[in-house]
Structures are given as structure tokens and as C-alpha cells.
Design a protein around this motif. Structure first.
Motif, short mmCIF file in Angstrom:
data_model
loop_
_atom_site.label_atom_id
_atom_site.label_comp_id
_atom_site.label_asym_id
_atom_site.label_seq_id
_atom_site.Cartn_x
_atom_site.Cartn_y
_atom_site.Cartn_z
N PRO A 153 40.23 33.42 32.69
CA PRO A 153 40.45 33.67 34.11
C PRO A 153 39.48 32.87 34.98
N ARG A 154 40.03 32.38 36.10
CA ARG A 154 39.16 31.59 36.98
C ARG A 154 39.23 32.02 38.44
N ILE A 155 39.90 33.14 38.68
CA ILE A 155 39.90 33.77 40.02
C ILE A 155 39.67 35.25 39.81
N TYR A 156 38.84 35.85 40.63
CA TYR A 156 38.67 37.30 40.56
C TYR A 156 38.45 37.83 41.98
N GLU A 157 39.33 38.76 42.37
CA GLU A 157 39.21 39.31 43.72
C GLU A 157 38.16 40.41 43.74
N THR A 158 37.25 40.35 44.70
CA THR A 158 36.20 41.37 44.83
C THR A 158 36.52 42.27 46.03
N GLU A 159 35.62 43.19 46.32
CA GLU A 159 35.84 44.11 47.45
C GLU A 159 35.89 43.35 48.78
N ALA A 160 35.23 42.21 48.87
CA ALA A 160 35.14 41.51 50.16
C ALA A 160 35.21 40.00 49.96
N GLY A 161 36.31 39.55 49.39
CA GLY A 161 36.47 38.12 49.16
C GLY A 161 36.82 37.88 47.72
N PHE A 162 36.63 36.65 47.25
CA PHE A 162 36.83 36.46 45.83
C PHE A 162 35.94 35.41 45.21
N ASP A 182 33.29 43.33 33.75
CA ASP A 182 33.98 44.58 33.45
C ASP A 182 33.14 45.25 32.36
N TRP A 183 32.28 46.18 32.75
CA TRP A 183 31.33 46.73 31.77
C TRP A 183 32.03 47.56 30.70
N ARG A 184 33.22 48.15 31.07
CA ARG A 184 33.93 48.97 30.06
C ARG A 184 34.38 48.11 28.89
N ALA A 208 33.44 42.59 29.32
CA ALA A 208 34.08 41.28 29.54
C ALA A 208 33.65 40.68 30.87
N TRP A 209 33.48 39.36 30.85
CA TRP A 209 33.21 38.65 32.10
C TRP A 209 34.51 38.54 32.88
N ARG A 210 34.45 38.62 34.19
CA ARG A 210 35.67 38.49 34.99
C ARG A 210 36.13 37.03 35.08
N LEU A 211 35.21 36.11 34.94
CA LEU A 211 35.54 34.68 34.94
C LEU A 211 35.17 34.11 33.57
N ALA A 212 36.01 33.18 33.09
CA ALA A 212 35.73 32.58 31.78
C ALA A 212 34.39 31.84 31.79
N THR A 213 34.01 31.33 32.93
CA THR A 213 32.74 30.60 33.02
C THR A 213 31.56 31.52 33.36
#
Ligand code: SIN
Length: 309
Positions: free
Chosen positions: A58-67, A200-202, A205-210
Motif C-alpha cells: 500500500p502507498r496511500i493511507y487516509e488519516t484523521e486529517a489528511g493522508f 496497525d498495531w493489531r 502491520a505498517w500502513r505503507l509498504a515503505t
């Protein structure tokens, strides 16, 4: 009606509203929602010398206030840009910036050389600040001497107005602005994304591959505003503000701290028609406050307050 026209170095823009690189396609992809004739300028996604497939997903991850993004400068390379994209933007009724990027100084120089004879391109924006190559090392974005050197070498081969897009991931962005001005830049874009991370601590996993990527959107606006102000106070060349701009109020905040123009980026993903509407909304706000022209308004925060504003 307030006069929205602005001057960026030798460029005359009908209004101070530009697209931010990487958020508006390469050419006219958004023309039916935000027609070029309502914009000051279009800025392409970064073009590199050779085609790049970009980073793994994955190379995009949406956060609470942007991405967060970690695209890795995916693009088809300069050959394809010269052959296909430029034919598309040839008749664009606004100023056209080509954003160029590379991992070595020579790549910037060669790109500028290849674009020099192309009249469809009005100006170059040098991406000195992509955090998604070379593991976030920002080779040109954090060292003033390196940034000055790349500008100097591009200046030697290009007669086009040169804008340096700076990174906020530095202690003193004013030093970076002064360095690119000394290297021959005609303007500064402040700023690119902030280095960020999400997990994602559960799932462990990292949210981005990098693992890390560039953070953009409304969450970065206060940082971007401070950086833009610092640049505007450090140099005599125009500053284009960028970072978290999502409405006409935001546009006026960046102009008020000294930006001659602004770029709208992440907000265009959720509302691709925003950029096309903003001129009308900015104009209405200026009229409401009896401001006759954007040029008079730019930098007003550091000047005595006019009676009605
Ligand atoms: C990317 O393609 O990784 C984003 C571009 C940038 O942040 O400069």
C-alpha cells in the motif's frame, strides 16, 4: 470585483490559484470539473528522466486529517511527457508548470534541457522535496548547499522561470529558500509533505509498504503556513504557499502571510471541482472586505491593519 491577477517572476497569472503537483494529473485530466480558464496555473505530477513504476502497495493511507502517500514518483518519463502530455496541454488557457524530479543533479539538468525548447511549458518547478525516494533521505531538500548547486546547474541550461519546491522537514526552511534564491530560482513553493508514519498495531502491520511517507492535507496547514511565512520573509522572490489549503479562507491566510500565490493539493482528491470554484469565492471575500486587489493584500499580516479587514 477584486482584481485577482498576480505576477510570479515574469509570469502573469489571472488569479493566484494553482494545482499542486501530483494531485491534478499531468495535464487536463480535471478540465471538466476545474476548467483551466478558471485557474492561475496547472502544475504537473513530477516527471523524471526514465519511467518509474513507483513504490509497492500500500502507498496511500487516509488519516484523521489528511493522508499519507508513498507513491515514489510514478510516471511515464520525459519521453512520454514530451510526446503525449504536452500536446494535450498546448492549448490550456492558464500558465503551465512542469514539475521535474530526480535522484541525481544530472537528472534535473537533463530534464530542464529537454524542456527548454518546448513553448507549451511556461515554467519549471523543481521537486527538491519528495520524501518517498531513497528511503526518505531527501537528498536535495535538506542541505542548502546541495539545493543551491542543483538550481545553479539547471539555471545554466534553462531560460524558463524556475520554482524550487521545498520540504518542511528541515529546521530552518528560510535557509533553504535563501539557498535556492542564490542558485538562481525565480520563486519558491513552500511546502511539500511532512514525513509521517501510520501503523496497525493489531496486525503488527505498517500502513505503507515503505513504512514512512509524506503527510498532506488539512492537518499540515499550520506547519505549512509557518514555513511559507518564513520563506516569504527570507527571500525577495515570490513564494507559492502549499499545504492543507481547502477553501477560500485558507487561500487568504497564505496570501496574508506573504505568499504571492497558492497551490491546492490534497483537497482536490475529495473535491476536484474546488480549484475551479475558488476564484469566485476568494473574490467574494475580498469584495466583502473592500480589498481591491490581491496584490495589495499579499503580506498584509506584517503591515498595519487596514480599517475594514
Ligand atoms: C510521490 O510521488 O511519492 C509524491 C511526490 C512528492 O511528495 O514530491
Amino acid at each position: 470585483m477584486a482584481d485577482l491577477s498576480v505576477q510570479l517572476a515574469s509570469l502573469e497569472l489571472r488569479n493566484p490559484l494553482l494545482s499542486a503537483s501530483g494531485t491534478f494529473g499531468h495535464g487536463l485530466e480535471m478540465q471538466f470539473l476545474s476548467p483551466p480558464e478558471r485557474l492561475g496555473g496547472l502544475v504537473s505530477k513530477t516527471v523524471s528522466l526514465l519511467p518509474r513504476r513507483g513504490n509497492d502497495n500500500p502507498r496511500i493511507y487516509e488519516t484523521e486529517a489528511g493522508f499519507l502517500n508513498s507513491i515514489g514518483l510514478e510516471n511515464r518519463g520525459i519521453e512520454s511527457y514530451l510526446e503525449s502530455t504536452l500536446a494535450e496541454v498546448a492549448d490550456a488557457d492558464c500558465v503551465v508548470f512542469t514539475n521535474i524530479g530526480g535522484e541525481r543533479e544530472e537528472e534535473f539538468v537533463e530534464l530542464a534541457r529537454r524542456l527548454e525548447e518546448r513553448d507549451e511549458v511556461d515554467a519549471l518547478e523543481l521537486n527538491l522535496s519528495c520524501p518517498n525516494v531513497q528511503g526518505g533521505k531527501l537528498p536535495f531538500g535538506t542541505d542548502p548547499a546541495t539545493a543551491e548547486s542543483v538550481l545553479r546547474r539547471v539555471r545554466d541550461v534553462s531560460t524558463k522561470p524556475l520554482f524550487a519546491k521545498l520540504s518542511p522537514n528541515v529546521t530552518r526552511i528560510g535557509d533553504m529558500a535563501r539557498a535556492v534564491e542564490a542558485g538562481g530560482a525565480d520563486g519558491v513553493t513552500a511546502v511539500n509533505t511532512l514525513l509521517g508514519m501510520a501503523v496497525d498495531w493489531r496486525r503488527r502491520a505498517w500502513r505503507l509498504a515503505t513504512k514512512q511517507g509524506g503527510y498532506s492535507g488539512v492537518g499540515i496547514k499550520p506547519v505549512a503556513l509557518r514555513c511559507a511565512w518564513e520563506c516569504a520573509n527570507a527571500v525577495d522572490i515570490p513564494v507559492i504557499g502549499c499545504g492543507g489549503i481547502a477553501n477560500a479562507e485558507d487561500v487568504l491566510e497564505f496570501l496574508a502571510v506573504g505568499c504571492a500565490a497558492v497551490q491546492v493539493g490534497t483537497a482536490s482528491f475529495s473535491d476536484p471541482g474546488l480549484l475551479g470554484r475558488l476564484a469566485g469565492e476568494v473574490s467574494a471575500l475580498l469584495d466583502e472586505h473592500d480589498v481591491a486587489s490581491v496584490r495589495d493584500f499579499v503580506g498584509c499580516m506584517d503591515r498595519p491593519r487596514p480599517a475594514k479587514v
